[in-house]
Design a protein around this motif. Structure first.
Motif, PDB file in Angstrom:
ATOM      1  N   ASP A 134       0.966  -1.117   0.004  1.00  0.00           N
ATOM      2  CA  ASP A 134      -0.064  -0.162  -0.044  1.00  0.00           C
ATOM      3  C   ASP A 134       0.853   1.255  -0.075  1.00  0.00           C
ATOM      4  N   ASP A 145      -9.175  -4.014 -10.142  1.00  0.00           N
ATOM      5  CA  ASP A 145      -7.812  -3.185  -9.539  1.00  0.00           C
ATOM      6  C   ASP A 145      -8.259  -2.025  -8.840  1.00  0.00           C
ATOM      7  N   ASP A 146      -9.311  -1.304  -9.353  1.00  0.00           N
ATOM      8  CA  ASP A 146      -9.963  -0.225  -8.466  1.00  0.00           C
ATOM      9  C   ASP A 146     -10.724  -0.530  -7.387  1.00  0.00           C
ATOM     10  N   THR A 155      -7.730  -1.376  -3.911  1.00  0.00           N
ATOM     11  CA  THR A 155      -6.670  -0.504  -3.586  1.00  0.00           C
ATOM     12  C   THR A 155      -6.142  -0.522  -2.017  1.00  0.00           C
ATOM     13  N   LYS A 156      -6.981  -0.912  -1.289  1.00  0.00           N
ATOM     14  CA  LYS A 156      -6.688  -0.873   0.262  1.00  0.00           C
ATOM     15  C   LYS A 156      -6.757  -2.380   0.713  1.00  0.00           C
ATOM     16  N   ASP A 160     -12.161  -3.689  -1.120  1.00  0.00           N
ATOM     17  CA  ASP A 160     -12.134  -2.831  -0.137  1.00  0.00           C
ATOM     18  C   ASP A 160     -13.087  -2.699   0.545  1.00  0.00           C
TER      19      ASP A 160
END
Length: 352
Positions: A132, A191-192, A195-196, A305
């Motif tokens: 991250d 992917d989006d 992200t975390k 996420d």
């Protein structure tokens, strides 16, 4: 043992799209719900049941690190009960810390699970890799916000466990593009949404189960861990040689997912089932420790996420297969499942 799909992750790094596609097809064959005619298995071998479980090898996690993490796990569970209870999972808002024996009840028909656990979530490793880019920044995980808790008096425990956690996250990030290809989506589709890293890892200890219990409890209402599905997108599991993990196949029978040296087990979870409208199966599994020895395992549950809404992928909804689930965020879903799992052992609030 079920006739398993083995996925060699070497090709996950390949620059050849054909090689990556072939690997994704193997995963698809293990995971696709055959009741969806538009997603028939790529391979027609009837001896490979689509149970949502498969093995991976060439995963890149060293046996040395695995061994150190297992030893750290053993050291923690050997601590006095009162010391472990200082990290009682009920003391945290996000279900991190220690779960006592029988503190969890994954099967609503069960009488409590015969294991102890230690749960942690994302945290930057002390001297290791970072996934991250905002590693030092506070994270808002919505319903699942909160920090890890760690034992004192165990030198190197946090560092070793976090190192392993980060390495398994790397494996999970390799798998997401393959799952996308398996659904005929662009490789970067997830992917989006990842992200975390929203991943919970557990160190689990199963004491030997009393052989007489198999006669006195023929319905398996109190076993290592009761029949359940996992809550996130997928789980990456290391298990020792004791065995005990069982998967319910498409015929409704419990089959053994035996330990195979050098491999990890991957199984699909509820978030993928909700995203794909059950095209990807989230399959019931359980653990019964019949080995007569202590059993240790380390699952990491990799989800989207926590602020991502679990809405159906458009290509997974058809007039003949409308969307089945209530839409909510991933964090809301995971927390609701954890609250139900731990409800029976939660402290009763005193009257004012």
């Amino acid at each position: 043992m079920f006739n398993s799909v083995f996925s060699d992750l070497v090709d996950a790094h390949s620059k050849d799209p054909v090689a990556r596609r072939k690997l994704a097809d193997l995963i698809r064959d293990a995971c696709v719900n055959v009741s969806h005619a538009e997603y028939e298995p790529v391979f027609s071998d009837e001896n490979v049941p689509q149970v949502g479980f498969f093995y991976i090898k060439s995963h890149g996690i060293s046996e040395d690190l695995i061994g150190k993490t297992v030893e750290a796990s053993k050291a923690f569970f050997a601590l006095p009960e009162e010391t472990k209870m200082e990290l009682d999972i009920h003391k945290t808002p996000n279900f991190k810390g220690y779960t006592a024996l029988l503190g969890e009840n994954t099967d609503s028909n069960g009488l409590g699970d015969l294991h102890e656990g230690f749960d942690l979530g994302w945290e930057s490793a002390v001297d290791s890799i970072q996934l991250d880019t905002s590693a030092g920044a506070p994270r808002d995980d919505g319903a699942m916000s909160g920090e890890n808790v760690w034992p004192t008096g165990l030198p190197g425990f946090r560092e070793t466990v976090l190192d392993y956690y980060q390495r398994v996250l790397q494996v999970g990030q390799l798998l997401f593009p393959l799952f996308a290809l398996a659904l005929d989506l662009p490789e970067n589709y997830f992917d989006d949404k990842t992200t975390k890293p929203a991943a919970i890892m557990r160190l689990l200890y199963y004491p030997p189960q009393n052989p007489t219990s198999f006669k006195t409890d023929p319905d398996d209402r109190q076993i290592g861990i009761g029949a359940h599905t996992d809550y996130e997108c997928f789980t990456i599991l290391w298990q020792d040689r004791s065995g005990g993990l069982q998967v319910r196949n498409t015929a409704g029978k419990w089959v053994d997912a035996v330990p195979i040296p050098g491999t990890l087990v991957v199984n699909l979870g509820d978030q993928f089932a909700r995203w794909t409208n059950d095209i990807f199966k989230s399959t019931l599994h359980r653990v019964i420790n019949r080995s007569g020895a202590e059993r240790y395992s380390i699952p990491l549950f990799f989800g989207t996420d926590y602020d991502v809404r679990l809405e159906p992928i458009p290509t997974c909804v058809t007039p003949g297969s409308p969307y089945k689930y209530e839409i909510m965020t991933a964090g809301e879903y995971v927390k609701s499942r954890l609250e139900a799992t731990y409800a029976h052992s939660a402290p009763v609030a005193s009257a004012a």
